[in-house]
Enzyme design. Sequence first.
Site, short mmCIF file in Angstrom:
data_model
loop_
_atom_site.label_atom_id
_atom_site.label_comp_id
_atom_site.label_asym_id
_atom_site.label_seq_id
_atom_site.Cartn_x
_atom_site.Cartn_y
_atom_site.Cartn_z
N ASN A 55 6.02 -23.16 73.65
CA ASN A 55 4.65 -23.51 74.00
C ASN A 55 4.04 -22.32 74.75
O ASN A 55 4.56 -21.90 75.77
CB ASN A 55 4.66 -24.78 74.86
CG ASN A 55 3.28 -25.30 75.14
OD1 ASN A 55 2.42 -24.58 75.64
ND2 ASN A 55 3.05 -26.56 74.82
N HIS B 31 1.41 -24.95 70.51
CA HIS B 31 2.60 -25.70 70.91
C HIS B 31 3.83 -25.01 70.33
O HIS B 31 3.74 -24.17 69.43
CB HIS B 31 2.51 -27.13 70.38
CG HIS B 31 1.58 -28.00 71.15
ND1 HIS B 31 1.56 -29.36 71.00
CD2 HIS B 31 0.62 -27.71 72.07
CE1 HIS B 31 0.64 -29.88 71.80
NE2 HIS B 31 0.06 -28.90 72.45
N GLU C 52 6.30 -25.99 68.34
CA GLU C 52 6.57 -26.17 66.92
C GLU C 52 5.62 -25.32 66.08
O GLU C 52 6.04 -24.69 65.10
CB GLU C 52 6.44 -27.65 66.52
CG GLU C 52 7.40 -28.56 67.24
CD GLU C 52 6.89 -29.11 68.57
OE1 GLU C 52 7.46 -30.11 69.04
OE2 GLU C 52 5.93 -28.55 69.16
N SER D 224 9.86 -34.42 71.69
CA SER D 224 9.29 -35.17 70.56
C SER D 224 7.93 -34.59 70.17
O SER D 224 7.09 -34.35 71.02
CB SER D 224 9.14 -36.64 70.98
OG SER D 224 8.70 -37.44 69.92
N CYS E 250 4.16 -33.93 69.07
CA CYS E 250 2.87 -34.60 69.22
C CYS E 250 2.23 -34.79 67.84
O CYS E 250 2.78 -34.37 66.81
CB CYS E 250 1.95 -33.77 70.12
SG CYS E 250 1.37 -32.25 69.32
N CYS F 245 1.62 -31.33 65.96
CA CYS F 245 2.84 -30.72 65.44
C CYS F 245 3.43 -31.56 64.31
O CYS F 245 3.95 -31.02 63.34
CB CYS F 245 3.83 -30.51 66.57
SG CYS F 245 3.21 -29.34 67.81
N ASP G 186 -1.89 -30.58 78.07
CA ASP G 186 -1.10 -30.25 76.89
C ASP G 186 -1.04 -31.41 75.90
O ASP G 186 -1.04 -31.20 74.70
CB ASP G 186 0.31 -29.84 77.31
CG ASP G 186 1.05 -29.14 76.18
OD1 ASP G 186 0.59 -28.06 75.76
OD2 ASP G 186 2.08 -29.67 75.74
#
Length: 146
Positions: free
Chosen positions: A39, A50, A52, A77, A79, A82, A142
């Site tokens: 991130n 982010h 990912e 996990s 979002c 992503c 975020d």
Amino acid sequence: MDNFLEAAIEEAKAGLAEGGIPIGSVLVYKDKIIGRGHNRRIQKGSTILHAEIDAIENAGREYVPFFKESRLYTTLSPCSMCTGAILLYKIPHVIIGENQNFRGEEELLESRGVKVDVINGIECVNLMKDFILNNPELWNEDIGEK
């Protein structure tokens, strides 16, 4: 612990050391990391960078055809944003370091045929728990809660 999850944790720690949010990710094709990221929203003044997204971006365009045979490791996990990228590029398997501090769109991923494995590793849990406790405003920004 899986070496690829360890690489994602290293990315999360790198992000934290840069003054960012400690979430890391790696994209793996044929047991080789083809993209890694963390991130970088704070560091780059970005609204969307982010972990990912950073890992997918850093894989480069030449690997796009191979995403359908890849695995994405992420310390937290994913979002909605992503998750959208995972679905767009048809990444079939996501390994999540933890979902206790934040549960993203795991059910959506599974409903679209993505295999989701949640590890809930203590190191991933503690990285996020400590960050959220000490930086609630950055965390809320975020995840779109600000």
